[in-house]
Scaffold this motif. Structure first.
Motif, PDB file in Angstrom:
ATOM      1  N   CYS A  43       0.806  -1.229   0.000  1.00 24.93           N
ATOM      2  CA  CYS A  43       0.000   0.000   0.000  1.00 24.93           C
ATOM      3  C   CYS A  43       0.838   1.278   0.000  1.00 24.93           C
ATOM      4  CB  CYS A  43      -0.914  -0.002   1.222  1.00 24.93           C
ATOM      5  SG  CYS A  43       0.008   0.087   2.780  1.00 24.93           S
ATOM      6  N   CYS A  48      -0.968  -2.091   5.066  1.00 26.75           N
ATOM      7  CA  CYS A  48      -0.981  -3.537   4.808  1.00 26.75           C
ATOM      8  C   CYS A  48       0.051  -4.325   5.615  1.00 26.75           C
ATOM      9  CB  CYS A  48      -0.787  -3.810   3.321  1.00 26.75           C
ATOM     10  SG  CYS A  48       0.899  -3.509   2.719  1.00 26.75           S
ATOM     11  N   CYS A  51       5.531  -4.465   4.280  1.00 20.63           N
ATOM     12  CA  CYS A  51       6.889  -3.901   4.226  1.00 20.63           C
ATOM     13  C   CYS A  51       7.591  -3.940   5.582  1.00 20.63           C
ATOM     14  CB  CYS A  51       6.812  -2.460   3.743  1.00 20.63           C
ATOM     15  SG  CYS A  51       5.948  -1.411   4.943  1.00 20.63           S
TER      16      CYS A  51
HETATM   17  S1  FES Z   1       3.578  -1.133   2.022  1.00 21.79           S
HETATM   18 FE1  FES Z   1       1.735  -1.397   3.155  1.00 21.79          FE
HETATM   19  S2  FES Z   1       2.285  -0.842   5.195  1.00 21.79           S
HETATM   20 FE2  FES Z   1       4.055  -0.445   4.011  1.00 21.79          FE
END
Ligand code: FES
Ligand code: FES
Length: 159
Positions: A43, A48, A51
């Protein structure tokens, strides 16, 4: 005049020096500057959890941190957890309990759960669900991930 800033970061036990733009995200730094693509980007707005990495041992969302903020700090990515021939016990539990389907979310779950299990090696199901409430998975329905965490905790107690 250069707008680049020198950054020195310890990632998975190795020291890296790079000159980066101030706005570069830590997630992009790991993936594009260091080639550590096990850290996934979904995201890019902190929702989400895919990462997630360890920043001085604490889970953080690397899309919400600038690379320059990591200067002088220790980062651990999923590549630092285990290898295909030497999986981390939590990775083994994800495999054995079918906690992985497409695998996109998996690095983020692992890097969220490693410090959680270190702090709470005997979690209840409710605590596990609370711990992973910031990580999204579109495949598993979460039950197999919860089962994997329980399995890892059981094995940790037995060892
Ligand atoms: S890419 Fe989704 S929280 Fe970092
Ligand atoms: S296993 Fe596919 S998103 Fe979680």
């Amino acid at each position: 005049m250069s707008n680049l800033i020198n950054v020195t970061v310890n990632v998975n036990g190795a020291r890296y020096e790079r000159a980066v733009e101030a706005r570069m995200l830590l997630s992009d730094f790991l993936r594009h500057e260091l080639g550590l693509t096990g850290t996934h980007v979904g995201c890019e707005q902190g929702v989400c959890g895919s990462c997630t990495v360890l920043f001085d041992g604490q889970s953080v969302r690397s899309c919400l941190v600038f690379a320059v903020q990591a200067n002088g700090h220790e980062i651990t990515t999923v590549e630092g957890l285990g290898s295909i021939d030497d999986l981390h016990p939590l990775q083994e539990a994800f495999r054995d309990a079918h906690g992985v389907q497409c695998g996109f979310c998996t690095p983020g779950f692992l890097m969220t759960l490693v410090p959680f299990l270190e702090e709470n090696p005997n979690p209840t199901e409710e605590e596990i669900r609370e711990a992973i409430s910031g990580n999204l998975c579109r495949c598993t329905g979460y039950q197999h991930i919860v089962d994997a965490v329980k399995l890892a905790a059981e094995k940790g107690r037995a060892s």
